[in-house]
Design a protein around this motif. Sequence first.
Motif, short mmCIF file in Angstrom:
data_model
loop_
_atom_site.label_atom_id
_atom_site.label_comp_id
_atom_site.label_asym_id
_atom_site.label_seq_id
_atom_site.Cartn_x
_atom_site.Cartn_y
_atom_site.Cartn_z
N SER A 46 0.83 -1.21 0.00
CA SER A 46 0.00 0.00 0.00
C SER A 46 0.86 1.26 0.00
O SER A 46 0.38 2.33 -0.37
CB SER A 46 -1.03 0.00 1.12
N ARG B 149 -4.22 -0.69 -7.85
CA ARG B 149 -4.94 -0.31 -6.62
C ARG B 149 -6.00 -1.36 -6.28
O ARG B 149 -6.14 -1.77 -5.14
CB ARG B 149 -5.65 1.04 -6.80
N ILE B 150 -6.75 -1.79 -7.30
CA ILE B 150 -7.86 -2.71 -6.99
C ILE B 150 -7.35 -4.12 -6.75
O ILE B 150 -7.93 -4.87 -5.98
CB ILE B 150 -8.98 -2.66 -8.05
N TYR C 173 -6.48 -4.07 -3.16
CA TYR C 173 -7.66 -3.99 -2.29
C TYR C 173 -8.46 -5.29 -2.29
O TYR C 173 -8.93 -5.75 -1.25
CB TYR C 173 -8.55 -2.82 -2.72
N LYS D 266 -6.37 -7.92 -0.41
CA LYS D 266 -6.33 -7.57 1.03
C LYS D 266 -7.67 -7.90 1.68
O LYS D 266 -7.73 -8.48 2.77
CB LYS D 266 -5.98 -6.08 1.18
N ASP D 267 -8.73 -7.54 1.02
CA ASP D 267 -10.07 -7.79 1.55
C ASP D 267 -10.29 -9.30 1.75
O ASP D 267 -10.80 -9.73 2.80
CB ASP D 267 -11.09 -7.23 0.55
N ALA E 17 -14.69 -4.21 -3.21
CA ALA E 17 -13.35 -3.75 -2.82
C ALA E 17 -12.70 -2.98 -3.98
O ALA E 17 -11.82 -2.14 -3.77
CB ALA E 17 -12.48 -4.92 -2.39
N ASN E 18 -13.12 -3.26 -5.21
CA ASN E 18 -12.66 -2.52 -6.39
C ASN E 18 -13.03 -1.03 -6.23
O ASN E 18 -12.18 -0.14 -6.24
CB ASN E 18 -13.30 -3.17 -7.63
N ARG F 267 -14.05 0.44 -3.55
CA ARG F 267 -13.50 0.99 -2.30
C ARG F 267 -12.06 1.47 -2.48
O ARG F 267 -11.65 2.46 -1.88
CB ARG F 267 -13.59 -0.06 -1.19
N ALA F 268 -11.30 0.77 -3.33
CA ALA F 268 -9.91 1.19 -3.58
C ALA F 268 -9.91 2.63 -4.07
O ALA F 268 -9.09 3.45 -3.63
CB ALA F 268 -9.27 0.28 -4.62
N GLU G 126 -11.24 5.14 -1.31
CA GLU G 126 -10.32 5.38 -0.19
C GLU G 126 -8.96 5.91 -0.63
O GLU G 126 -8.21 6.43 0.19
CB GLU G 126 -10.12 4.09 0.62
N THR G 127 -8.58 5.75 -1.89
CA THR G 127 -7.24 6.21 -2.30
C THR G 127 -7.30 7.22 -3.47
O THR G 127 -6.95 8.38 -3.28
CB THR G 127 -6.29 5.03 -2.64
#
Length: 326
Positions: free
Chosen positions: A29, A68-69, A72, A75-76, A172-173, A175-176, A179-180
Motif C-alpha cells: 500500500s 490499486r484494486i 484492495y 487484502k479484503d 473492494a474494487n 473501495r480502492a 479510499e485512495t
Amino acid sequence: MYSINEVTTVGDELVSSRGTLYERLRELSNIIGNTPVIELRKLVDPSKMARVYVKLEYLNPTGSHKDRIALYMIKDAVERGLIKENTPVIEASSGNTGISIAWVCKVLGLRCIIVVPENTAESKKALLRALGAELVETPNVPQDHPQNCRNVARKLAEELGGVFLDQYSNVANMRAHYETTGPELWKQLGGRVDAFVMGVGTGGTIIGVGKYLRERKGDVLLVAIVPKGSPVVGGRLGEHIEGLAESLVPPLFNNNRHIIDRVIEVSQEVAIDTIRKVIREEGILAGPSTGANIYVALEIAKELGPGKIVATVAADSVWRYPELIK
Ligand SMILES: Cc1ncc(COP(=O)(O)O)c(C=O)c1O
C-alpha cells in the motif's frame, strides 16, 4: 475445454506466516498509488474554458490504476480469511487487471491463475507467465456461455478451493478508488474540482472517486464514458476501446448509476485520434481509454467555461499499445 498451460509455484516461503503476508500487504500500500496530477497546458486555453487535470495512473508499478484494486481485492479476501497461504487467487481478465493481480500475487507469494479469452494479445500472456501466473485459455464466447472466462474462473475457484476475485462485482474494487484515488485527487486539486470524467470498464473508478467527490462537493458533475454502442447505453456490442465496457453492463456501475450525471459514448476512432494529439501536444503517454477520457474532459471544459476545473485519469499508457503510434 480449457487447460492450465503452465503451472508455476511461486515463493511459498514469502507467506510462511500470516504476519508476513500482512507485512507485505502493508508494504504494497506504500508502493501503489500516490500518482501525480498534471495540467493540460497546450490543449486548454484557460481564458476560454475550464482547466483540465489528468491523474497519471500509468505511473503505478505495473502501469495502470488496476494495481490499486488488485491490492484492495486481495487484502479484503485475506482479511475475511478467504485467502490463506496456499489459496489460489483466480481472476478472469485479458488486460490490466490480470497483470496487476499476477504482480501482487508474485510479491505476496500467492498462487495466481488468470483465465484469459483466447484472443488475448501474446505479449500480455507472456507478461502474465513471466510474473508466475498460470494461464487458462477460454474461447471468446458471450457472458452466458459456460466457457466464458468469468464462468470458467468461477468454476475453477470452486474446484480448486480458490478465490475468484471478480472485479466486475467486487466492492473492494470501488473501495480502492473511494479510499485512495478520490482523496488523492481532492487533495492534489486543493478541493477545487467541478467535474470528474472517466471511462467505465467495471465502473470501479468513476463510482469510487465519484462518491468521494460528491460527499465533499454536492454539485460535482460526474461524467461516465463508454465505447460507442456499448450495452451500458442500450447497444449490443460496443466499439473496442481497451478496458472499457463493450459487451456487458458492469454490475458495480449499474448498482450505483444514480450518482452519475451523464453517460457519453466515444468512438474508437476519436479515442485513438485523441491519444495521438495528447502525445504530440502535451507529451502525455496516454493509452486509448485515456484518449476517450481527455476528449470528453475537453468538451466538458468548454461547456463549464473559465474558472472551473475538470479532472480525469490516464488509466494506462501507450507503452501497452505501441502499434497505435506507428
Ligand atoms: C485501460 C483502462 N481504462 C479504463 C478502465 C476502466 O476502469 P474501471 O474498471 O475502474 O471502470 C480500465 C478497466 O479495465 C482499463 O483497463
